[in-house]
Design an enzyme around this catalytic site. Structure first.
Site, short mmCIF file in Angstrom:
data_model
loop_
_atom_site.label_atom_id
_atom_site.label_comp_id
_atom_site.label_asym_id
_atom_site.label_seq_id
_atom_site.Cartn_x
_atom_site.Cartn_y
_atom_site.Cartn_z
N GLY A 164 22.72 -2.97 40.37
CA GLY A 164 22.06 -1.59 41.75
C GLY A 164 23.19 -0.70 41.81
NE ARG A 293 15.84 -5.37 33.97
CZ ARG A 293 16.43 -3.76 33.94
NH1 ARG A 293 16.22 -2.73 33.03
NH2 ARG A 293 17.19 -3.97 34.55
#
Length: 455
Positions: A164, A293
């Site tokens: 991120g 995910r």
């Protein structure tokens, strides 16, 4: 279906998305919510709601023991973590398994290994996946400078434990490397409790491409093509599309094979994304990381493949295996997704919680909206500012861009500022229309032009 009752450990649009997928498979649904989300759209849809705690995520959605206790107390035999929050915490997946609850995601040891960027690079290398030239763990600022001199400038210092954009520094010379080392390590330590850094050659005008796949945990892996997520701000994706039309077919085939080989080499289970940098000038792709995910941008892959990836996740978790082989997956047309955030672009994209007084989304052929919002809905101050994802599909990129432009023009939100105005300007920009952009284009070109007006 082995799963009888599913606990949804998330909120917002992904909680709604998972609930609908589960109900389509006749699975009972239980949603864990904070006090702030008791009246959310997902809470109104599911079969049962359990209040986990107060609004702050640390006291509700991020309390692993509390979430697992709630799942167990409500008789759930499986748990879907969505994305964000606890979805990529190996200890959370292990806690579920320890309590006899099926974790709808990868195996805990795989999450743990892939979460460490250095270990992930080693796994990718062992599977023959191309890596951007880089280093292992760096021990000091002096070592960083010596390694950077060997790799060649510019270089990118990265946090081994994170993502991120946190703990990342671009350096153009030795002085910047030494100055940036301490800053990046401190930021990584604060964000991930681990200040370990490594280094990669920095590709100035790269495209971010990623391959969506699902594995059955036994070595069988099916991919659903690639996405191009190059329109980013501060390393955060804003627009994603599928396929990547900037890439030649020969390289596309190499990309898909590399992703599948990596996932198959570790018997990957459930949905995941293998991310790459695409160096357009060199016509090469380099491994970045694996996101273990379902991702925010999964709808564009669903739109071009026609496969419900969340339902497929539930089938795999339930022990039914993959419902398809690779040759059964047909990709057609072009899809683009815009992330709509409740942010004020005129004030540095500051998140703006509040109440939506009017929510009038577009409708029509090829338009999909994944959102938990409606007129009168509240945006709590505790969480991510995303209020929806607008997705369009067309026969090709030109038609998809045209449909997205019309859909954004027809999208009305009142009560809070949103990034719809920014998206309208992006999709009309000649560079975007011409597909001539890179991961730093938005900040270097688009946002450097006259100020973006907030809505």
């Amino acid at each position: 279906m082995a799963i009888g009752r599913l606990f949804i450990a998330n909120r917002g649009e992904i909680a709604l998305r998972v609930a609908r997928a589960a109900q389509a498979l006749n699975i009972e649904t239980v949603l864990g919510v904070s006090e702030a989300d008791k009246d959310s759209a997902a809470a109104r849809l599911v079969d049962r709601v359990v209040v986990l705690g107060p609004g702050p995520a640390a006291r509700s959605y991020l309390d692993a023991k509390l979430v697992v206790q709630a799942a167990k107390a409500t008789g759930c035999d499986a748990l879907h973590p969505g994305y964000g929050f606890l979805s990529e915490r190996a200890m959370f997946a292990q806690l579920c398994e320890d309590h006899g609850i099926i974790f709808v995601g990868p195996q805990p040891d795989i999450i743990d290994a892939l979460g460490d960027k250095l270990r992930a690079r080693e796994m990718a290398s062992a599977a023959g996946v191309p890596l951007v030239p880089g280093s292992g763990e760096i021990g000091s600022a002096a070592d960083a400078r010596r390694i950077a001199d060997e790799i060649g400038y510019p270089v990118l210092l990265k946090a081994a434990a994170g993502g991120g954009g946190r703990g990342m520094v671009i350096a153009n010379n030795g002085e910047e490397v030494e100055a940036g080392y301490g800053r990046a390590s401190a930021e990584a330590l604060a964000a991930f409790n681990d200040g370990t850094l490594f280094m990669e050659r920095f590709v100035p005008e790269a495209r971010h491409v990623e391959v969506q796949l699902i594995g059955d945990g036994q070595g069988k892996v099916v991919h659903f093509g690639e996405r191009d997520c190059s329109v980013q701000r501060r390393y955060q994706k804003l627009i994603e599309e599928a396929p990547s039309v900037a890439m030649p077919d020969s390289l596309r085939a190499e990309l898909h094979k590399a992703a599948v080989d990596l996932a198959a080499s570790v018997a990957y289970r459930n949905a995941g994304t293998v991310e790459f940098l695409y160096d357009v000038m060199r016509q090469e792709v380099y491994f970045i990381e694996v996101n273990a995910r379902i991702q925010v941008e999964h709808p564009v892959s669903e739109m071009v493949s026609g496969v419900d990836l969340v339902q497929e996740q539930l089938r795999v978790a339930g022990g039914l295996g993959l419902s398809m082989n690779q040759e059964d997956v047909t990709l057609s047309g072009h899809a683009i997704e815009c992330r709509i955030n409740a942010e004020d672009a005129s004030r540095g994209f500051t998140p703006v919680p509040g109440t939506i007084t009017r929510w009038a989304p577009p409708e029509g052929e090829g338009i999909r909206l994944d959102s938990h919002m409606s007129s009168g809905a509240a945006i709590p101050p505790f969480y991510d500012s995303m209020v929806g994802k607008l997705i369009v599909h067309g026969k090709d990129r030109a038609q998809a861009v045209e449909r997205l432009t019309d859909a954004l023009d027809a999208f009305t939100v009142e009560g809070v500022p949103t990034t719809i105005g920014l998206h309208r300007q992006i999709v009309r920009h000649p560079d975007f229309i011409a597909n001539a952009f890179h991961t730093r284009w938005l900040e270097q070109v688009m946002l450097a032009e006259p100020a973006i007006a907030a809505e």
